[in-house]
Scaffold this active site. Structure first.
Site, PDB file in Angstrom:
ATOM      1  N   SER A  63      52.151   2.000  62.528  1.00 21.91           N
ATOM      2  CA  SER A  63      53.006   1.095  63.038  1.00 21.91           C
ATOM      3  C   SER A  63      53.115  -0.219  62.615  1.00 21.91           C
ATOM      4  O   SER A  63      52.490  -0.990  62.842  1.00 21.91           O
ATOM      5  CB  SER A  63      52.883   1.490  65.005  1.00 21.91           C
ATOM      6  N   GLU A  82      52.716  -5.132  65.277  1.00 23.38           N
ATOM      7  CA  GLU A  82      51.446  -5.472  65.549  1.00 23.38           C
ATOM      8  C   GLU A  82      50.398  -5.006  65.075  1.00 23.38           C
ATOM      9  O   GLU A  82      49.375  -5.230  64.772  1.00 23.38           O
ATOM     10  CB  GLU A  82      51.558  -3.391  66.008  1.00 23.38           C
ATOM     11  N   ARG A 101      47.378  -2.905  73.512  1.00 26.04           N
ATOM     12  CA  ARG A 101      47.332  -3.324  71.177  1.00 26.04           C
ATOM     13  C   ARG A 101      46.096  -4.746  71.514  1.00 26.04           C
ATOM     14  O   ARG A 101      46.675  -5.881  70.703  1.00 26.04           O
ATOM     15  CB  ARG A 101      48.092  -3.365  71.146  1.00 26.04           C
TER      16      ARG A 101
END
EC number: 1.3.1.98
Length: 342
Positions: free
Chosen positions: A229, A325, A159
């Site tokens: 998420s 995230e 990420r």
């Protein structure tokens, strides 16, 4: 400050921006950026706003990147695609499968635009963008200079990428180059995909299975606002993982190439009995604990408070500290999400 950001973020949080501009080509994007900068305003470039949480009103210009177009080059070993940053990611996945060019099926139904995909190095079900990325085309905002970065130069991580570091706020992504090898190899390492037969499975079957998993587990942003998420899956040292597994032997864990171990944030949250937990208008999703949702006209403070609570509970139980995230946006730009919820 009267331009609502509610339609421009999938969380559906109601804050305003001073100006909102849709850019359909590189020149419009540059003009909008240079105009705002000349007036001393901060600028934020968004795709579909599917990975942001606005904490307050934005004191500047939000540019919506709508640069479209898909070009295909057919080479003997692979299909090469040049895709405009404003194209919808899932529509691209569907299009490539319809055209008989597999390779993106594990990444089906990831919300957002193609231009955002390298920033986060998007990933799901065992595949990350870096597996298929050939290059990223950007433009330097201050000068208008065009730059092409190879996948290696993008410095992809979990990420993570150069676009979250040196290139943040200085460059805008205008297109992404993808390479889809003609020798298709299914990736069946996660979830229901492990039940599929590797020798006979088709790309369409993988796509269908991924869509089924995502639609049954994940909330539809049109019904309950969310940003997918909310937390990253934590990556911990082998020692930390060993200690945790001695206490919790059923904890899902995924050993990484460098010796570290990735844990499932959703499982950790679930073990703290937090599914369905609500604070103000924000809630932990009942099916997928990794997702925080806008249950009932949530304010950004509700989401921050809930995220803080989740992080504390998981930290106290497992000594593992979750990091968001989702990108947190303050009045004049991105702020540290970890600091905000600590």
């Amino acid at each position: 400050m009267n331009h609502s950001l509610k339609p421009w973020n999938t969380f559906g949080i109601d804050h305003n921006a001073q100006h909102i501009v849709c850019a359909e080509d590189e020149q419009q994007l540059l003009n909008a950026w240079q105009h705002a900068t000349a007036e001393g305003q901060p600028v934020l470039i968004l795709g579909e706003g599917s990975n942001v949480l606005f904490l307050e009103d934005y004191r500047g210009t939000v540019i919506i990147n709508r640069i479209k177009g898909i070009e295909i080059h057919d080479e003997p070993d692979a299909w090469y695609l040049h895709v405009g940053a404003g194209e919808n990611w899932h529509r691209l996945v569907k299009y490539t499968l319809q055209e008989g060019m597999p390779g993106l099926e594990n990444l089906a139904l990831i919300p957002g635009c193609v231009g955002s995909s390298p920033i986060q190095n998007i990933g799901a079900y065992g595949v990350e963008l870096q597996r298929v990325c050939a290059y990223v085309d950007c433009v330097e905002l201050a000068t208008g200079k065009q730059v092409r970065l190879t996948a290696k130069e993008c410095r992809f991580g979990y990420r993570d990428s150069i676009f979250k570091h040196e290139y943040q706020d200085r460059f805008a992504i205008v297109a992404v180059g993808l390479r889809l090898p003609k020798e298709w190899q299914p990736v069946l390492t996660y979830g229901d995909l492990t039940r599929l037969e590797p020798t006979t499975v088709t790309p369409q079957q993988v796509f269908n299975a991924v869509c089924h998993m995502r639609t049954t587990k994940l909330p539809d942003p049109k019904v309950n606002g969310n940003a997918g998420s909310f937390f990253k899956n934590p990556v911990v040292s082998a020692e930390t993982a060993k200690a945790l597994l001695s206490q919790f032997p059923t904890a899902p864990n995924y050993p990484q190439a460098d010796g570290s171990v990735k844990l499932a944030a959703g499982w950790l949250i679930d073990q703290c009995q937090l599914k369905g937990m609500q604070m103000g208008g924000a809630a932990v999703h009942r099916q997928q604990a990794l997702v925080l949702i806008n249950e009932d006209n949530a304010k950004s403070e509700d989401v921050v408070q809930l995220a803080h609570h989740v992080r504390q509970k998981v930290g106290e139980k497992f000594n593992v500290w979750l990091e968001p995230e989702v990108r947190f946006i303050g009045a004049s730009g991105e702020v540290s999400a970890v600091e905000t919820i600590s």
